[in-house]
Design an enzyme around this catalytic site. Structure first.
Site, PDB file in Angstrom:
ATOM      1  CB  CYS A   1       0.383  39.792 -18.591  1.00 28.68           C
ATOM      2  SG  CYS A   1       0.881  38.269 -19.432  1.00 28.68           S
TER       3      CYS A   1
ATOM      4  CG  HIS B   1       4.097  40.130 -15.432  1.00 32.79           C
ATOM      5  ND1 HIS B   1       2.842  39.905 -14.912  1.00 32.79           N
ATOM      6  CD2 HIS B   1       4.196  39.359 -16.536  1.00 32.79           C
ATOM      7  CE1 HIS B   1       2.205  39.016 -15.664  1.00 32.79           C
ATOM      8  NE2 HIS B   1       3.004  38.671 -16.657  1.00 32.79           N
TER       9      HIS B   1
ATOM     10  CD  GLU C   1       2.644  42.070 -12.084  1.00 34.16           C
ATOM     11  OE1 GLU C   1       2.281  40.980 -12.574  1.00 34.16           O
ATOM     12  OE2 GLU C   1       2.865  43.092 -12.779  1.00 34.16           O
TER      13      GLU C   1
END
Length: 223
Positions: free
Chosen positions: A87, A195, A197
């Protein structure tokens, strides 16, 4: 093996990134501040997290790209150290010249926050070896400036070299050719808007992002 997560003023996913790395690596990464002049010695993996570094003033990632620590990040990447930018981290990588192109305002002029389908375009990279080419995965996005832009020559080169790592499975933000993530020429730098994560454990609603960290960190551990 030593990993590091960089924090800039306005980062808001640095803890998420550190937790994801720790889940797979088995130990916490080193937390590095943007104002540090040098990275710790002996790093094997560097992550630039999402957020709104410096409030996204000027252009998203442009001020962070000129932080003192980025000179060391660029040098490490050029030595072959794997670098992941997610990002805002992707925006920083383009602004620092480690990846081509730019991230512009979303085509719809709105902030997008939802889980989207991605197609794994290349399953033979440092970051994607735990996936299969053509596999559909689901990863959250949360951005206002994720519209990937590059001229046709750059786009053709990315496609021809197999450097498009991920592609949106549906229109999301206006990115050219629905590109969601790209690699540098050497394959050790990955920038992506989604994302991973935020998709590493069951409580996240899905674990499709975990394989990215397992790919990169697992390969480094094996080496």
């Amino acid at each position: 093996m030593r990993a590091a997560v960089i924090t800039f003023p306005g980062s808001n996913c640095d803890r998420d990134m550190a937790v994801a790395v720790e889940h797979v690596l088995g130990k916490a990464p080193i937390r590095v501040w943007h104002g540090d002049a040098q990275l710790p010695d002996g790093l094997d993996f560097i992550a630039l997290p999402g957020g709104f570094s410096y409030g996204d003033y000027l252009r998203s990632g442009s001020m962070a790209a000129n932080s003192p620590i980025m000179r060391s990040v660029v040098a490490a990447a050029e030595r072959g150290v794997p670098v992941l930018g997610v990002c805002n981290g992707f925006q920083v990588l383009t602004e620092s010249g480690l990846l081509p192109g730019a991230l512009m305002r979303n085509a719809g002029q709105t902030f997008i926050c939802r889980t989207v389908p991605l197609t794994v375009e290349n399953g033979q990279t440092l970051f994607t070896s735990a996936y299969k080419a053509g596999q559909t995965i689901h990863i959250p996005v949360a951005h206002h400036d994720g519209n990937y832009f590059a001229d046709n020559a750059v786009l053709d080169q990315l496609e021809g070299d197999g450097r498009v790592a991920f592609r949106y499975g549906e229109p999301v933000n206006g990115s050219q050719r629905d590109i969601a993530g790209i690699l540098n020429v050497s394959g050790n730098v990955l920038g992506m808007m989604p994302h991973p994560e935020r998709a590493i454990e069951k409580d996240h609603g899905g674990r499709d992002g975990r394989a990215l960290f397992e790919s990169a960190l697992g390969a480094l551990n094996a080496a």
